[in-house]
Design an enzyme around this catalytic site. Structure first.
Site, short mmCIF file in Angstrom:
data_model
loop_
_atom_site.label_atom_id
_atom_site.label_comp_id
_atom_site.label_asym_id
_atom_site.label_seq_id
_atom_site.Cartn_x
_atom_site.Cartn_y
_atom_site.Cartn_z
CG ASP A 254 31.15 61.74 89.75
OD1 ASP A 254 30.17 61.29 89.11
OD2 ASP A 254 31.24 62.92 90.13
CE LYS A 276 25.81 64.34 89.91
NZ LYS A 276 26.87 64.16 88.89
CG ASP A 307 25.55 65.30 85.93
OD1 ASP A 307 24.95 66.11 85.20
OD2 ASP A 307 26.36 65.62 86.81
CE LYS A 309 26.87 69.15 84.75
NZ LYS A 309 27.36 67.91 85.38
CG ASP A 312 25.40 68.97 69.77
OD1 ASP A 312 25.04 69.75 68.84
OD2 ASP A 312 26.49 68.38 69.78
CB SER A 366 29.24 73.94 92.13
OG SER A 366 29.78 72.88 91.36
CD GLN A 425 32.39 71.07 92.66
OE1 GLN A 425 32.02 72.15 92.18
NE2 GLN A 425 31.63 70.00 92.62
N GLY A 445 29.40 63.98 96.16
CA GLY A 445 30.25 63.02 95.46
C GLY A 445 31.39 62.58 96.33
NE ARG A 446 35.48 65.39 93.79
CZ ARG A 446 36.00 66.45 93.19
NH1 ARG A 446 37.31 66.56 93.07
NH2 ARG A 446 35.23 67.42 92.73
O1 6AU Z 1 30.90 66.32 95.25
P1 6AU Z 1 31.78 66.25 94.06
O2 6AU Z 1 32.52 67.52 93.77
O3 6AU Z 1 32.72 65.08 94.12
O4 6AU Z 1 30.83 65.95 92.81
C1 6AU Z 1 29.89 66.87 92.33
C2 6AU Z 1 29.11 66.28 91.22
C3 6AU Z 1 29.89 65.97 89.96
C4 6AU Z 1 29.59 67.10 89.00
O5 6AU Z 1 29.56 66.67 87.67
C5 6AU Z 1 28.21 67.53 89.45
O6 6AU Z 1 28.09 67.19 90.82
N1 6AU Z 1 27.95 68.99 89.32
C6 6AU Z 1 26.84 69.46 88.63
C7 6AU Z 1 25.73 68.63 88.21
C8 6AU Z 1 25.12 67.69 89.09
O7 6AU Z 1 25.18 68.80 87.16
C9 6AU Z 1 26.71 70.80 88.37
C10 6AU Z 1 27.58 71.71 88.99
O8 6AU Z 1 27.42 72.92 88.88
N2 6AU Z 1 28.60 71.23 89.74
C11 6AU Z 1 28.79 69.89 89.93
O9 6AU Z 1 29.73 69.54 90.63
O10 6AU Z 1 29.42 64.76 89.44
#
Ligand code: 6AU
EC number: 2.4.2.10
Length: 474
Positions: A254, A276, A307, A309, A312, A366, A425, A445-446
């Protein structure tokens, strides 16, 4: 002793007289043919019989090791388990049959404590498979099982199969007794006794056969064995990459600058199975970025996963997937989609060449305060199974669909330590996500992108995740 045996004789005769034992040409669970069919479900219509049988069982159970709860295997043993529970004042739990495949937690109804010892009650045993399925679900919620009381053991391998899995079977009657009692009561003749006895000897069911057919649990199955179950070609390809690279790590790349994305992809590439993207957050996107990204993916052997999502109506998704500046379908082997708008959306993605396409359907998120509920999650899994040639797996936070090893669980919200960000999150640790939450692939991600050395951090996550997976399948 003789008195107890007389009660058993009476019980055998009663079963015959209410039509619970039938001789003829039948097929039982696992597709095995049989000249004798025993179906105790009919006893619900004979409350006095349930009562006397429960008394008999209470007497029999007294010699067994102590237990805290009792569980009847659905359906035939349920009324009996209920009657015994009342007579002994020992609580009962129930294993849901209809909820199969939709999450472990909801499989067991009733109040219980971790470590409770459970006595399992079953009506008829051929191979022991139903008991083992029940044990699996009870074990999965922390209930211990070592003993099972069975009304009739068909003597076709059940005792040995159960013993191999650490369960001692205590049959009230076995087939030999049952046949002898019915012959003594002039209900059947010697020829029939011989026919059934020979049949039992020649039709033994082994644990390997049972395991193949009904003890599937993706959580304990190595990725290598799951490839054969994949209906979606991309899932099979993904499992192979995971095995080759010993990586179940998906990076959530991201970042908002193209140079950052390409640099990150090249750095973490050796350690990931999936990259992703949220391609629409790039501020300097140009179509040529895609070719460079594809080259890096090929160089390091990972798949590109957008990703997006989708959520529609089908027609709009078709346009979003194939058109616009991003032309997602031309490069992303996997995309994410919500199930909220129904089948039309998946039909739109499906198109003509399914071999190179995969979709992860979102069944849970999440983020704190998500509006997704259990019914939505279950319907999403149903949809995934219906579209199993297109669906690679499910994005979720819990060990759902354990009986479908061809589907992959993708779990985001992963960092080295549990926690949350300031926008809802929520994070779980690697160990929790892999061993308790049922993830097959973790999305980080982060946890990686904000570290000073993303390559090193990705390598670290890769090792931790792979070790957690190995521990799970041990
Ligand atoms: O580890 P992070 O929090 O920096 O990044 C989590 C990544 C982000 C969200 O868009 C994605 O996971 N995500 C998704 C996905 C993969 O569909 C679903 C979800 O429930 N939570 C989530 O964080 O790119």
């Amino acid at each position: 002793m003789a008195e107890f045996e007389n009660k058993l004789r009476k019980f055998a005769e009663n079963l015959f007289s209410i039509g619970a034992i039938k001789f003829g040409d039948y097929t039982i669970k696992l597709g095995v043919k049989t000249p004798i069919y025993i179906d105790l479900r009919v006893i619900v219509s004979y409350p006095k019989l349930i009562d006397s049988l429960a008394d008999l069982l209470v007497e029999y159970i007294k010699k067994l090791p102590k237990f805290d709860i009792i569980c009847g295997v659905p359906y035939a043993a349920l009324p009996l388990a209920g009657a015994i529970s009342v007579k002994l004042n020992i609580p009962m739990v129930m294993r849901r049959k209809e909820a199969k495949g939709y999450g472990l937690k909801k499989m067991i109804e009733g109040v219980f404590n971790q470590g409770d010892r459970c006595l399992i009650l079953e009506d008829v045993v051929t191979s022991g498979s139903s008991i083992l399925e029940t044990v699996r679900d009870l074990n999965n919620v922390g209930i211990k099982c070592t003993e099972t009381v069975v009304l009739v053991d068909r003597e076709q391998g059940g005792i040995a199969n159960l013993k191999e899995q650490g369960i001692t079977m205590h049959p009230l009657l076995n087939m030999t007794h049952l046949l002898n009692y019915l012959r003594d009561a002039n209900e059947i003749d010697d020829a029939l006794v011989e026919k059934v006895t020979n049949y039992m000897k020649n039709t033994q069911v082994t644990l390997t056969e049972i395991k193949k057919q009904c003890l599937i649990d993706r959580l304990r199955m190595p990725y290598s064995e799951r490839i054969d179950y994949c209906k979606n070609k991309v899932s099979a390809k993904l499992f192979k990459i995971m095995l080759e690279k010993k990586s179940n790590l998906c990076i959530a790349a991201d970042v908002t600058a193209v140079s950052e994305l390409l640099d990150l992809a090249d750095q973490v590439g050796p350690h990931i199975c999936l990259l992703k993207t949220h391609i629409d957050i790039l501020e300097d996107f140009t179509p040529d970025v895609i070719q460079t990204l594809k080259d890096i993916a090929e160089k390091h052997n990972f798949l590109l996963f957008e990703d997006r999502k989708f959520a529609d109506i089908g027609k709009t998704v078709q346009l979003q997937y194939n058109k616009g500046v991003y032309r997602i379908s031309s490069w992303a082997e996997i995309v994410t989609a919500h199930s909220v708008t129904g089948n039309g959306l998946l039909d739109a993605i499906k198109g003509s060449d399914n071999d190179t396409k995969g979709v992860f359907l979102l069944a849970e998120t999440s983020s704190a305060g998500s509006l997704i509920n259990g019914a939505y999650t279950q319907s999403t899994i149903k949809m995934a199974l219906q579209y199993n040639e297109l669906v690679t797996g499910i994005v979720c936070q819990n060990p759902l669909f354990t009986e479908h090893p061809g589907l992959i669980q993708l779990t985001p919200g992963v960092q080295l330590q549990a926690g949350k960000d300031n926008l809802g999150q929520q994070y779980n640790s690697v160990e929790v996500v892999m061993q308790e939450k049922g993830a097959d692939i973790a999305v980080v991600g982060r946890g990686i992108t904000l570290s000073t050395d993303p390559a090193k951090s990705a390598e670290n996550y890769k090792k931790l995740l792979w070790n957690a997976y190995l521990k799970r399948i041990e």
